[in-house]
Design an enzyme around this catalytic site. Structure first.
Site, PDB file in Angstrom:
ATOM      1  N   LYS A  21       0.839  -1.211   0.000  1.00 34.34           N
ATOM      2  CA  LYS A  21       0.000   0.000   0.000  1.00 34.34           C
ATOM      3  C   LYS A  21       0.869   1.254   0.000  1.00 34.34           C
ATOM      4  CE  LYS A  21      -1.276   1.829   3.889  1.00 34.34           C
ATOM      5  NZ  LYS A  21      -1.137   3.177   4.468  1.00 34.34           N
ATOM      6  N   ASN A  22       1.879   1.281   0.871  1.00 33.47           N
ATOM      7  CA  ASN A  22       2.671   2.510   0.983  1.00 33.47           C
ATOM      8  C   ASN A  22       3.626   2.707  -0.182  1.00 33.47           C
ATOM      9  OD1 ASN A  22       1.334   3.218   3.251  1.00 33.47           O
ATOM     10  ND2 ASN A  22       2.935   2.636   4.696  1.00 33.47           N
TER      11      ASN A  22
ATOM     12  N   ARG B 204      -3.556  10.744   3.869  1.00 35.03           N
ATOM     13  CA  ARG B 204      -2.396  11.607   3.864  1.00 35.03           C
ATOM     14  C   ARG B 204      -1.478  11.373   2.656  1.00 35.03           C
ATOM     15  NH1 ARG B 204       0.774  14.558   7.271  1.00 35.03           N
ATOM     16  NH2 ARG B 204       2.941  14.260   6.766  1.00 35.03           N
TER      17      ARG B 204
ATOM     18  N   CYS C 143      -3.521  13.501  12.466  1.00 33.89           N
ATOM     19  CA  CYS C 143      -4.354  12.305  12.539  1.00 33.89           C
ATOM     20  C   CYS C 143      -4.121  11.656  13.891  1.00 33.89           C
ATOM     21  CB  CYS C 143      -4.067  11.351  11.388  1.00 33.89           C
ATOM     22  SG  CYS C 143      -2.455  10.604  11.478  1.00 33.89           S
TER      23      CYS C 143
ATOM     24  N   ARG D 136       1.126  15.602  12.144  1.00 26.10           N
ATOM     25  CA  ARG D 136       1.902  15.148  10.988  1.00 26.10           C
ATOM     26  C   ARG D 136       2.131  16.303  10.013  1.00 26.10           C
ATOM     27  NH1 ARG D 136      -0.195   9.479   9.045  1.00 26.10           N
ATOM     28  NH2 ARG D 136       1.789   9.516   7.958  1.00 26.10           N
ATOM     29  N   PRO D 137       3.160  17.111  10.322  1.00 26.36           N
ATOM     30  CA  PRO D 137       3.420  18.279   9.480  1.00 26.36           C
ATOM     31  C   PRO D 137       3.930  17.879   8.091  1.00 26.36           C
ATOM     32  CG  PRO D 137       5.204  17.968  11.052  1.00 26.36           C
ATOM     33  CD  PRO D 137       4.166  16.928  11.372  1.00 26.36           C
ATOM     34  N   ILE D 138       3.875  18.818   7.151  1.00 29.73           N
ATOM     35  CA  ILE D 138       4.496  18.554   5.836  1.00 29.73           C
ATOM     36  C   ILE D 138       5.531  19.634   5.520  1.00 29.73           C
ATOM     37  CG2 ILE D 138       2.575  17.220   4.865  1.00 29.73           C
ATOM     38  CD1 ILE D 138       1.948  19.805   3.177  1.00 29.73           C
ATOM     39  N   ASP D 139       6.060  20.261   6.591  1.00 31.67           N
ATOM     40  CA  ASP D 139       7.030  21.338   6.390  1.00 31.67           C
ATOM     41  C   ASP D 139       8.231  20.887   5.556  1.00 31.67           C
ATOM     42  OD1 ASP D 139       7.396  19.746   8.773  1.00 31.67           O
ATOM     43  OD2 ASP D 139       9.151  20.983   9.214  1.00 31.67           O
ATOM     44  N   LEU D 140       8.645  19.623   5.712  1.00 28.94           N
ATOM     45  CA  LEU D 140       9.824  19.175   4.963  1.00 28.94           C
ATOM     46  C   LEU D 140       9.509  19.012   3.475  1.00 28.94           C
ATOM     47  CD1 LEU D 140      11.084  16.565   7.603  1.00 28.94           C
ATOM     48  CD2 LEU D 140      11.966  18.883   7.222  1.00 28.94           C
TER      49      LEU D 140
ATOM     50  N   ASP E 222       5.185   1.031  11.822  1.00 27.88           N
ATOM     51  CA  ASP E 222       3.937   0.419  11.362  1.00 27.88           C
ATOM     52  C   ASP E 222       3.740  -1.012  11.869  1.00 27.88           C
ATOM     53  OD1 ASP E 222       3.481   2.783  10.064  1.00 27.88           O
ATOM     54  OD2 ASP E 222       3.982   2.049   8.068  1.00 27.88           O
TER      55      ASP E 222
ATOM     56  N   ILE F 153       9.282   7.585  16.023  1.00 30.91           N
ATOM     57  CA  ILE F 153       8.797   8.216  14.782  1.00 30.91           C
ATOM     58  C   ILE F 153       7.529   9.027  15.066  1.00 30.91           C
ATOM     59  CG2 ILE F 153       8.121   7.829  12.371  1.00 30.91           C
ATOM     60  CD1 ILE F 153      10.827   6.629  12.770  1.00 30.91           C
TER      61      ILE F 153
ATOM     62  N   ARG G 220      -8.294   0.199   5.213  1.00 33.71           N
ATOM     63  CA  ARG G 220      -7.443   1.158   4.499  1.00 33.71           C
ATOM     64  C   ARG G 220      -6.190   0.473   3.953  1.00 33.71           C
ATOM     65  NH1 ARG G 220      -6.262   6.508   7.663  1.00 33.71           N
ATOM     66  NH2 ARG G 220      -5.171   6.746   5.702  1.00 33.71           N
TER      67      ARG G 220
HETATM   68  C1  EPZ Z   1       4.867   7.163   5.863  1.00 34.49           C
HETATM   69  O1  EPZ Z   1       4.213   8.326   6.377  1.00 34.49           O
HETATM   70  C2  EPZ Z   1       3.847   6.053   5.863  1.00 34.49           C
HETATM   71  N1  EPZ Z   1       2.682   6.442   5.066  1.00 34.49           N
HETATM   72  C3  EPZ Z   1       3.404   5.735   7.287  1.00 34.49           C
HETATM   73  O2  EPZ Z   1       2.588   4.584   7.241  1.00 34.49           O
HETATM   74  C4  EPZ Z   1       4.644   5.385   8.119  1.00 34.49           C
HETATM   75  O3  EPZ Z   1       4.245   5.186   9.457  1.00 34.49           O
HETATM   76  C5  EPZ Z   1       5.661   6.523   8.040  1.00 34.49           C
HETATM   77  O4  EPZ Z   1       5.991   6.800   6.652  1.00 34.49           O
HETATM   78  C6  EPZ Z   1       6.956   6.235   8.767  1.00 34.49           C
HETATM   79  O5  EPZ Z   1       7.533   5.072   8.256  1.00 34.49           O
HETATM   80  C7  EPZ Z   1       2.682   6.232   3.759  1.00 34.49           C
HETATM   81  O6  EPZ Z   1       3.641   5.788   3.167  1.00 34.49           O
HETATM   82  C8  EPZ Z   1       1.423   6.554   3.044  1.00 34.49           C
HETATM   83  P1  EPZ Z   1       7.243  10.503   7.610  1.00 34.49           P
HETATM   84  P2  EPZ Z   1       4.927   9.747   6.247  1.00 34.49           P
HETATM   85  O7  EPZ Z   1       7.152  11.758   6.847  1.00 34.49           O
HETATM   86  O8  EPZ Z   1       5.819   9.745   5.076  1.00 34.49           O
HETATM   87  C9  EPZ Z   1       8.058  13.931  10.760  1.00 34.49           C
HETATM   88  C10 EPZ Z   1       0.717   3.261   7.813  1.00 34.49           C
HETATM   89  O9  EPZ Z   1       0.272   2.781   8.894  1.00 34.49           O
HETATM   90  N2  EPZ Z   1       7.826  14.869   9.650  1.00 34.49           N
HETATM   91  O10 EPZ Z   1       8.343   9.565   7.225  1.00 34.49           O
HETATM   92  O11 EPZ Z   1       3.897  10.767   6.340  1.00 34.49           O
HETATM   93  C11 EPZ Z   1       6.799  13.158  11.138  1.00 34.49           C
HETATM   94  O12 EPZ Z   1       5.965  13.889  11.994  1.00 34.49           O
HETATM   95  C12 EPZ Z   1       1.219   4.666   7.731  1.00 34.49           C
HETATM   96  O13 EPZ Z   1       0.698   2.625   6.759  1.00 34.49           O
HETATM   97  C13 EPZ Z   1       8.071  16.211   9.842  1.00 34.49           C
HETATM   98  O14 EPZ Z   1       8.472  16.653  10.920  1.00 34.49           O
HETATM   99  O15 EPZ Z   1       5.841   9.758   7.537  1.00 34.49           O
HETATM  100  C14 EPZ Z   1       7.387  11.927  11.757  1.00 34.49           C
HETATM  101  O16 EPZ Z   1       7.738  12.188  13.084  1.00 34.49           O
HETATM  102  C15 EPZ Z   1       0.938   5.507   8.904  1.00 34.49           C
HETATM  103  N3  EPZ Z   1       7.836  17.060   8.791  1.00 34.49           N
HETATM  104  C16 EPZ Z   1       8.660  11.685  10.945  1.00 34.49           C
HETATM  105  O17 EPZ Z   1       8.951  12.947  10.335  1.00 34.49           O
HETATM  106  C17 EPZ Z   1       7.425  16.619   7.581  1.00 34.49           C
HETATM  107  O18 EPZ Z   1       7.262  17.443   6.662  1.00 34.49           O
HETATM  108  C18 EPZ Z   1       8.538  10.640   9.885  1.00 34.49           C
HETATM  109  O19 EPZ Z   1       7.326  10.837   9.139  1.00 34.49           O
HETATM  110  C19 EPZ Z   1       7.195  15.249   7.404  1.00 34.49           C
HETATM  111  C20 EPZ Z   1       7.403  14.377   8.461  1.00 34.49           C
END
Ligand code: EPZ
Length: 457
Positions: free
Chosen positions: A22-23, A93, A117, A122-126, A313, A335, A405
């Site tokens: 899925k991911n 997301r 959520c 879950r910011p998207i600043d990066l 996960d 995480i 999902r």
């Molecule tokens: C992906 O989410 C997965 N989702 C998540 O799977 C998974 O838990 C996560 O990666 C970590 O492995 C999908 O692939 C659709 P991140 P993602 O950005 O990419 C912080 C599931 O159950 N962060 O790697 O959104 C964030 O808050 C789901 O299938 C920022 O600070 O996760 C976290 O602490 C849930 N700023 C860390 O980074 C940002 O702009 C890692 O999050 C982005 C993230």
């Protein structure tokens, strides 16, 4: 709304085939926006997150078809629309990954902020930092991200990691944007998850020039055009891990086929530490049966970290497993420090867990008993189902749309392994008598907390 009714206490036996990830498939589908030719994915799982992503793509003007052989074909032949609205993005997301491809192809994009959520903020600043580094002007307006790059994106060198380490979808987003940028992009602190590598391999098939996949340093040489491709995504490592834990927690013999054990080395290593027997080959993992009354797993700590360390996960599922261990295990979540919605529900079933900040201490062994529990997110729901498989009596897991999902018909696949699990409409009635061979088609009678308690006893 559906719920699962599970009669615990059966060791699982048989084999189960893992679906496409899925991911991995969500950003791969977003990558279809980078070309006017069709992108074919032969093994996209039929789960609701994928259906949500397809709705987002359709809202952007893409044509989506599922062929008779199950393959998804997505074609964004005309110039895609630039607006992914809240109505579509809020469901999932992963849909934020249309931002990079839209900016790269049409030089502008408006994507609703996905918001927080239940697993935490879950910011998207990066993601936005990456788009800005490639020359986009980005603003937030009324809950939408508006971005444009009038003369197109331009390659750059940047560090993309954040305080919690690398970002998986952020890396995917910026990598996709960079494929059509002018010149070279070097991403430091990139995510190394297999899903990011898989996306990179799909982009390379589409004509992108990417080096360093699987390492924290990615080099992307922009090209002027990408073309269509056919790409089978990797097997879902989290689904595979969940079925492996289902075998282990019940003391059963479950052969998980079509998986990548090399993507799950940390799980296998932790299983060995927990004295849980298993075997594996190139594309399968099998749990070795044991008597759960005589042998309890050894308590085994996990700390969630970016790949190849223990995946967040699988944290909830591991916690369910550790409720059966003979002693104390420590679970640390680095995480998503608040990803503990399953703790209270597992405690309703009799687990002894104490949460302290981003850690949880599980005191085992607990003799879990069936209860009414609430699914709160995808992996928490999986943990509750696993707990239900070993609990005494009947467990009802409510709000299973969360599990839909990311797991395709999990109740049918668990039933095929011998589990007693049925999906029923919340308002239908449930028969609590011993299920027949085909438990998933049973007539049902409403189960109140009182009758559930009787059934447990
Ligand atoms: C992906 O989410 C997965 N989702 C998540 O799977 C998974 O838990 C996560 O990666 C970590 O492995 C999908 O692939 C659709 P991140 P993602 O950005 O990419 C912080 C599931 O159950 N962060 O790697 O959104 C964030 O808050 C789901 O299938 C920022 O600070 O996760 C976290 O602490 C849930 N700023 C860390 O980074 C940002 O702009 C890692 O999050 C982005 C993230």
């Amino acid at each position: 709304m559906d719920k699962f009714v599970i009669q615990g206490g059966r060791a699982l036996r048989g084999s189960v085939r893992v679906a496409g990830s899925k991911n991995a498939v969500l950003p791969v589908l977003a990558a279809s926006l980078l070309t006017d030719e069709p992108l074919i994915v032969p093994n996209a799982p039929d789960v609701s997150d994928v259906r949500s992503m397809l709705k987002v793509l359709e809202s952007l003007g893409s044509q989506v078809t599922r062929r008779a052989d199950g393959a998804l074909v997505v074609c964004s032949a005309g110039a895609p629309g630039a607006e992914a609205t809240w109505e579509h993005v809020r469901r999932m997301r992963g849909s934020v990954t249309v931002l990079g491809p839209l900016l790269a192809r049409t030089h502008r994009a408006c994507v609703s902020l996905p918001g927080g959520c239940v697993i935490g903020v879950r910011p998207i600043d990066l993601h936005l930092k990456g788009m800005r580094a490639l020359g986009a002007e980005v603003s937030l307006d009324g809950g939408d991200v508006r971005a444009h790059a009038v003369r197109g994106l331009v390659g750059n060198e940047l560090y993309l990691g954040g305080p919690q380490g690398p970002t998986v979808l952020g890396t995917a987003n910026v990598m996709m944007a960079a494929t059509l940028a002018k010149g070279r992009t070097v991403l430091h602190g990139a995510a190394c998850e297999p899903e990011v590598v898989d996306l990179g391999e799909c982009l390379i098939k589409m004509g992108a020039k990417i080096r360093g996949l699987g390492s924290p340093r990615l080099e992307i040489e922009g090209v002027t055009r990408l073309h269509g491709a056919e790409h089978a995504v990797i097997p879902d490592r989290i689904e595979a891990g969940t079925f492996v834990i289902a075998g282990a927690i019940t003391g059963g013999a479950v052969r998980v086929e079509n998986c990548r054990p090399d993507h799950l080395m940390i799980l296998l290593e932790r299983m060995a530490e927990a004295e849980l027997p298993y075997d594996y080959g190139d594309d399968w993992i099998a749990t070795v049966p044991y008597d759960t009354r005589e042998h309890r797993p050894r308590p085994t700590d996990v700390t969630t970290l970016p790949y190849p360390a223990f995946p967040t996960d699988l944290q909830a599922q591991w916690m369910a497993l550790m409720t059966t261990a003979r002693g104390m295990s420590l679970i640390s979540e680095t995480i998503f420090p608040d990803r503990y919605m399953h703790v209270a529900e597992l405690m309703r079933m009799g687990a002894n867990i104490r949460r302290q900040g981003a850690s949880a201490i599980v005191m085992g062994p607990a003799n879990l008993s069936g209860a009414q529990v609430m699914a709160s997110d995808l992996r928490a729901s999986a943990a509750l189902v696993l707990a239900g498989l070993i609990a005494r009596g009947v467990t009802e897991v409510h709000r299973v749309y969360h599990i839909d999902r990311g797991y395709e018909q999990i109740e049918k696949r668990l039933s095929a392994l011998g589990a007693s699990i049925v999906r029923v409409d919340e308002h239908a009635s449930i028969d609590t008598s011993e299920p027949s061979e085909d438990a998933s088609t049973l007539p049902v009678r409403e189960l109140t907390p009182q009758t559930a308690a009787t059934a447990q006893g």
